[in-house]
Motif scaffolding. Structure first.
Motif, PDB file in Angstrom:
ATOM      1  N   SER A  11       0.863  -1.175   0.000  1.00 56.93           N
ATOM      2  CA  SER A  11       0.000   0.000   0.000  1.00 56.93           C
ATOM      3  C   SER A  11       0.903   1.230   0.000  1.00 56.93           C
ATOM      4  O   SER A  11       2.109   1.114   0.208  1.00 56.93           O
ATOM      5  N   PRO A  12       0.335   2.404  -0.219  1.00 60.71           N
ATOM      6  CA  PRO A  12       1.171   3.611  -0.200  1.00 60.71           C
ATOM      7  C   PRO A  12       1.878   3.849   1.131  1.00 60.71           C
ATOM      8  O   PRO A  12       2.802   4.637   1.205  1.00 60.71           O
ATOM      9  N   THR A  13       1.488   3.127   2.159  1.00 57.91           N
ATOM     10  CA  THR A  13       2.165   3.276   3.450  1.00 57.91           C
ATOM     11  C   THR A  13       3.475   2.491   3.505  1.00 57.91           C
ATOM     12  O   THR A  13       4.137   2.475   4.542  1.00 57.91           O
ATOM     13  N   PHE A  14       3.866   1.893   2.375  1.00 59.79           N
ATOM     14  CA  PHE A  14       5.118   1.123   2.367  1.00 59.79           C
ATOM     15  C   PHE A  14       6.305   1.974   2.782  1.00 59.79           C
ATOM     16  O   PHE A  14       7.246   1.478   3.399  1.00 59.79           O
ATOM     17  N   ALA A  15       6.263   3.270   2.461  1.00 59.83           N
ATOM     18  CA  ALA A  15       7.386   4.149   2.810  1.00 59.83           C
ATOM     19  C   ALA A  15       7.516   4.285   4.331  1.00 59.83           C
ATOM     20  O   ALA A  15       8.626   4.311   4.859  1.00 59.83           O
ATOM     21  N   ILE A  16       6.392   4.338   5.029  1.00 59.21           N
ATOM     22  CA  ILE A  16       6.421   4.416   6.497  1.00 59.21           C
ATOM     23  C   ILE A  16       6.969   3.108   7.075  1.00 59.21           C
ATOM     24  O   ILE A  16       7.798   3.114   7.986  1.00 59.21           O
ATOM     25  N   GLN A  17       6.517   1.994   6.501  1.00 60.62           N
ATOM     26  CA  GLN A  17       7.011   0.685   6.961  1.00 60.62           C
ATOM     27  C   GLN A  17       8.510   0.558   6.689  1.00 60.62           C
ATOM     28  O   GLN A  17       9.260   0.052   7.524  1.00 60.62           O
ATOM     29  N   ALA A  18       8.941   1.036   5.520  1.00 59.22           N
ATOM     30  CA  ALA A  18      10.370   0.968   5.178  1.00 59.22           C
ATOM     31  C   ALA A  18      11.194   1.822   6.131  1.00 59.22           C
ATOM     32  O   ALA A  18      12.298   1.438   6.520  1.00 59.22           O
ATOM     33  N   ASP A  19      10.672   2.972   6.514  1.00 55.49           N
ATOM     34  CA  ASP A  19      11.376   3.834   7.463  1.00 55.49           C
ATOM     35  C   ASP A  19      11.565   3.106   8.787  1.00 55.49           C
ATOM     36  O   ASP A  19      12.645   3.149   9.379  1.00 55.49           O
ATOM     37  N   SER A  20      10.526   2.419   9.249  1.00 55.53           N
ATOM     38  CA  SER A  20      10.638   1.641  10.492  1.00 55.53           C
ATOM     39  C   SER A  20      11.683   0.538  10.355  1.00 55.53           C
ATOM     40  O   SER A  20      12.455   0.282  11.281  1.00 55.53           O
ATOM     41  N   LEU A  21      11.700  -0.120   9.201  1.00 56.39           N
ATOM     42  CA  LEU A  21      12.697  -1.170   8.966  1.00 56.39           C
ATOM     43  C   LEU A  21      14.112  -0.599   8.993  1.00 56.39           C
ATOM     44  O   LEU A  21      15.016  -1.195   9.584  1.00 56.39           O
TER      45      LEU A  21
END
Length: 120
Positions: A11-21
């Motif tokens: 989803s477009p929230t992948f960038a937020i998830q990637a930041d957490s990673l």
């Protein structure tokens, strides 16, 4: 930690998830997630920022810069990209300086070792 990216779950929230990673040191997982996210949402400029950050964390400065260039074609006035491009340039220069310094130390140690052998 094994991280599998499912295209169905992007989803477009992948960038937020990637930041957490990235924050937790899971660089490879962040790269995989960003690449899948960009494939699904190629006009989402923040995805390029996050992928560039991940590549920079890997030490892949040329790839990080290339990704920012792509992102700039999507969003030419994105200040985050401009700042990251500057950060990438500075990190690359610091990396190169540390490599040169390390090579200098190794060369100096080699000369000292040779002088020691000759003196014996």
């Amino acid at each position: 930690m094994l991280f599998v990216v499912s295209i169905m779950s992007i989803s477009p929230t992948f960038a937020i998830q990637a930041d957490s990673l990235l924050e937790s040191g899971e660089i490879d997982a962040a790269v995989a997630l960003c690449r899948a996210g960009i494939e699904e949402y190629p006009s989402f400029s923040t995805g390029y920022i996050m992928l560039a950050r991940a590549e920079m964390a890997r030490g892949n400065f040329a790839e990080a810069s290339r990704l920012i260039d792509i992102g700039m074609t999507i969003s030419p006035r994105n200040l985050g990209m401009l700042r990251l491009q500057e950060e990438i340039s500075k990190a690359f220069i610091q990396h190169e300086e540390s490599v040169v310094a390390e090579e200098s130390v190794v060369a100096e140690e080699s000369v000292v070792a040779e002088e020691s052998v000759v003196a014996e």
